[in-house]
Scaffold this motif. Structure first.
Motif, mmCIF file in Angstrom:
data_model
loop_
_atom_site.group_PDB
_atom_site.id
_atom_site.type_symbol
_atom_site.label_atom_id
_atom_site.label_comp_id
_atom_site.label_asym_id
_atom_site.label_seq_id
_atom_site.Cartn_x
_atom_site.Cartn_y
_atom_site.Cartn_z
ATOM 1 N N THR A 1 1.175 1.865 -2.906
ATOM 2 C CA THR A 1 2.636 1.840 -2.934
ATOM 3 C C THR A 1 3.198 3.108 -2.295
ATOM 4 O O THR A 1 4.166 3.059 -1.537
ATOM 5 C CB THR A 1 3.147 1.715 -4.375
ATOM 6 N N SER A 2 2.579 4.240 -2.595
ATOM 7 C CA SER A 2 3.034 5.508 -2.011
ATOM 8 C C SER A 2 2.912 5.491 -0.490
ATOM 9 O O SER A 2 3.829 5.923 0.218
ATOM 10 C CB SER A 2 2.197 6.660 -2.583
ATOM 11 N N THR A 3 1.801 4.971 0.010
ATOM 12 C CA THR A 3 1.619 4.889 1.457
ATOM 13 C C THR A 3 2.662 3.984 2.082
ATOM 14 O O THR A 3 3.200 4.278 3.157
ATOM 15 C CB THR A 3 0.211 4.370 1.800
ATOM 16 N N LEU A 4 2.970 2.876 1.420
ATOM 17 C CA LEU A 4 3.995 1.952 1.911
ATOM 18 C C LEU A 4 5.331 2.669 2.062
ATOM 19 O O LEU A 4 6.015 2.537 3.090
ATOM 20 C CB LEU A 4 4.140 0.764 0.965
ATOM 21 N N CYS B 1 2.479 -2.680 11.110
ATOM 22 C CA CYS B 1 2.574 -3.977 10.444
ATOM 23 C C CYS B 1 1.318 -4.261 9.622
ATOM 24 O O CYS B 1 1.397 -4.646 8.455
ATOM 25 C CB CYS B 1 2.792 -5.062 11.494
ATOM 26 N N SER B 2 0.153 -4.054 10.225
ATOM 27 C CA SER B 2 -1.094 -4.344 9.522
ATOM 28 C C SER B 2 -1.285 -3.413 8.326
ATOM 29 O O SER B 2 -1.769 -3.831 7.269
ATOM 30 C CB SER B 2 -2.285 -4.238 10.478
ATOM 31 N N ARG B 3 -0.910 -2.135 8.480
ATOM 32 C CA ARG B 3 -1.045 -1.201 7.353
ATOM 33 C C ARG B 3 -0.071 -1.536 6.231
ATOM 34 O O ARG B 3 -0.410 -1.428 5.053
ATOM 35 C CB ARG B 3 -0.807 0.236 7.829
ATOM 36 N N MET B 4 1.139 -1.939 6.594
ATOM 37 C CA MET B 4 2.097 -2.340 5.565
ATOM 38 C C MET B 4 1.596 -3.546 4.796
ATOM 39 O O MET B 4 1.734 -3.622 3.571
ATOM 40 C CB MET B 4 3.457 -2.636 6.195
ATOM 41 N N GLU B 5 1.008 -4.511 5.489
ATOM 42 C CA GLU B 5 0.485 -5.697 4.823
ATOM 43 C C GLU B 5 -0.589 -5.318 3.814
ATOM 44 O O GLU B 5 -0.631 -5.855 2.701
ATOM 45 C CB GLU B 5 -0.064 -6.681 5.853
ATOM 46 N N ALA B 6 -1.467 -4.386 4.190
ATOM 47 C CA ALA B 6 -2.498 -3.928 3.263
ATOM 48 C C ALA B 6 -1.866 -3.223 2.065
ATOM 49 O O ALA B 6 -2.327 -3.368 0.924
ATOM 50 C CB ALA B 6 -3.472 -2.993 3.980
ATOM 51 N N ASP C 1 -0.486 -5.683 -0.533
ATOM 52 C CA ASP C 1 -1.533 -6.192 -1.424
ATOM 53 C C ASP C 1 -1.843 -5.183 -2.518
ATOM 54 O O ASP C 1 -1.977 -5.540 -3.701
ATOM 55 C CB ASP C 1 -2.804 -6.491 -0.623
ATOM 56 N N ALA C 2 -1.966 -3.911 -2.136
ATOM 57 C CA ALA C 2 -2.269 -2.869 -3.116
ATOM 58 C C ALA C 2 -1.124 -2.701 -4.113
ATOM 59 O O ALA C 2 -1.350 -2.549 -5.327
ATOM 60 C CB ALA C 2 -2.544 -1.545 -2.405
ATOM 61 N N ALA C 3 0.111 -2.737 -3.623
ATOM 62 C CA ALA C 3 1.276 -2.587 -4.497
ATOM 63 C C ALA C 3 1.405 -3.770 -5.450
ATOM 64 O O ALA C 3 1.756 -3.601 -6.625
ATOM 65 C CB ALA C 3 2.536 -2.448 -3.655
ATOM 66 N N PHE C 4 1.101 -4.963 -4.959
ATOM 67 C CA PHE C 4 1.165 -6.155 -5.815
ATOM 68 C C PHE C 4 0.107 -6.067 -6.915
ATOM 69 O O PHE C 4 0.379 -6.374 -8.081
ATOM 70 C CB PHE C 4 0.960 -7.415 -4.978
ATOM 71 N N ALA C 5 -1.091 -5.630 -6.550
ATOM 72 C CA ALA C 5 -2.170 -5.493 -7.531
ATOM 73 C C ALA C 5 -1.816 -4.454 -8.591
ATOM 74 O O ALA C 5 -2.219 -4.572 -9.758
ATOM 75 C CB ALA C 5 -3.466 -5.103 -6.823
ATOM 76 N N ALA C 6 -1.038 -3.423 -8.192
ATOM 77 C CA ALA C 6 -0.644 -2.369 -9.127
ATOM 78 C C ALA C 6 0.585 -2.744 -9.944
ATOM 79 O O ALA C 6 1.015 -1.976 -10.811
ATOM 80 C CB ALA C 6 -0.386 -1.076 -8.361
ATOM 81 N N GLY C 7 1.171 -3.890 -9.655
ATOM 82 C CA GLY C 7 2.372 -4.312 -10.359
ATOM 83 C C GLY C 7 3.629 -3.620 -9.880
ATOM 84 O O GLY C 7 4.654 -3.621 -10.575
ATOM 85 N N ASP C 8 3.571 -3.040 -8.667
ATOM 86 C CA ASP C 8 4.709 -2.286 -8.135
ATOM 87 C C ASP C 8 5.628 -3.118 -7.243
ATOM 88 O O ASP C 8 6.676 -2.628 -6.813
ATOM 89 C CB ASP C 8 4.208 -1.085 -7.313
ATOM 90 N N ILE C 9 5.218 -4.330 -6.947
ATOM 91 C CA ILE C 9 6.011 -5.158 -6.041
ATOM 92 C C ILE C 9 5.981 -6.591 -6.544
ATOM 93 O O ILE C 9 4.962 -7.063 -7.073
ATOM 94 C CB ILE C 9 5.445 -5.053 -4.599
ATOM 95 N N LYS D 1 4.183 -11.470 4.420
ATOM 96 C CA LYS D 1 3.984 -10.017 4.438
ATOM 97 C C LYS D 1 4.313 -9.433 5.815
ATOM 98 O O LYS D 1 4.954 -8.385 5.911
ATOM 99 C CB LYS D 1 2.535 -9.693 4.059
ATOM 100 N N GLY D 2 3.861 -10.095 6.854
ATOM 101 C CA GLY D 2 4.141 -9.605 8.196
ATOM 102 C C GLY D 2 5.622 -9.570 8.503
ATOM 103 O O GLY D 2 6.107 -8.658 9.181
ATOM 104 N N ASN D 3 6.354 -10.552 7.977
ATOM 105 C CA ASN D 3 7.797 -10.580 8.214
ATOM 106 C C ASN D 3 8.522 -9.497 7.418
ATOM 107 O O ASN D 3 9.548 -8.977 7.866
ATOM 108 C CB ASN D 3 8.368 -11.956 7.873
#
Length: 230
Positions: free
Chosen positions: A83-86, A138-143, A146-154, A161-163
């Motif tokens: 989430t922080s990277t995003l 775009c590809s890094r944001m998509e990754a 996924d990480a933010a969703f797994a952490a419950g942050d999104i 995701k790409g859009n």
């Protein structure tokens, strides 16, 4: 031999740099080789010596625009998805579009005018720039999604995701276009720096970040300081 070749390369680069603002202001179709020669301070035959056609020069401009990798971009894209990277990716992207920082190989005004003219023509320049400059984001944001969703942050969203990443870019690109005239086309009633922070907040919220994630990871002052030297 080498010195002669380097001088020729330098001359080609000078022609490319002189052509950039012309293509940006007048568009490809309306820019003549006479205009190009005058701007570069050379003769038309010399233009043709280095570039067999105006199309060849335009192609070189496209290549020039996509050369090199910004070290900050490389550092950001090397971070672990989170989430922080995003948040850092979104802030960096919008800062580049809205404030023109860090300065690239092409001036802020010229870069956006080239994009606008490309949209009004065949879109080739815009497609190339998106492919070479934005796809890594775009590809890094998509990754990171996924990480933010797994952490419950999104939160879950029907938007691909790409859009979500593309829409983030579009917000910044529109703000850039609004500020192309000497007098901005829209008065957002805040200084440009504050406009950037509002745009980042808007994008992160639209991406689905939760209240807790926004409070934890989105700190405008800290982000501004962390990118102050860039």
């Amino acid at each position: 031999m080498n010195r002669r070749r380097m001088r020729a390369e330098d001359r080609k680069l000078a022609i490319v740099k002189a052509a950039l603002p012309l293509f940006a202001r007048k568009g490809f179709a309306e820019t003549t080789t006479k205009d190009l020669a005058s701007a570069a301070g050379v003769s038309e035959p010399l233009i043709y010596k280095h570039f067999p056609s105006k199309e060849a020069l335009y192609l070189e401009i496209q290549n020039f625009s996509c050369k090199g990798t910004d070290p900050v971009v490389q550092k950001l894209t090397d971070l672990e998805p989170s989430t922080s990277t995003l948040v850092h990716l979104v802030y960096f992207l919008l800062r580049a579009l809205v404030l023109g920082r860090p300065a690239g190989t092409i001036e802020w005004d010229t870069r956006h005018r080239l994009m606008l003219n490309s949209f009004l023509a065949d879109g080739a320049f815009a497609r190339l720039l998106y492919q070479n400059r934005f796809e890594c984001f775009c590809s890094r944001m998509e990754a990171c999604f996924d990480a933010a969703f797994a952490a419950g942050d999104i939160v879950a969203s029907p938007v691909l995701k790409g859009n979500r990443a593309c829409f983030a870019h579009h917000v910044g690109a529109w703000l850039a276009l609004v500020h192309l005239p000497d007098k901005p086309a829209i008065d957002y009633k805040v200084p440009r720096e504050e406009l950037l922070h509002q745009a980042v907040w808007f994008v992160l919220r639209g991406m689905g970040l939760t209240d807790k994630a926004m409070t934890t990871y989105y700190n405008p002052k800290a982000l501004s300081l962390s990118f102050a030297e860039v």
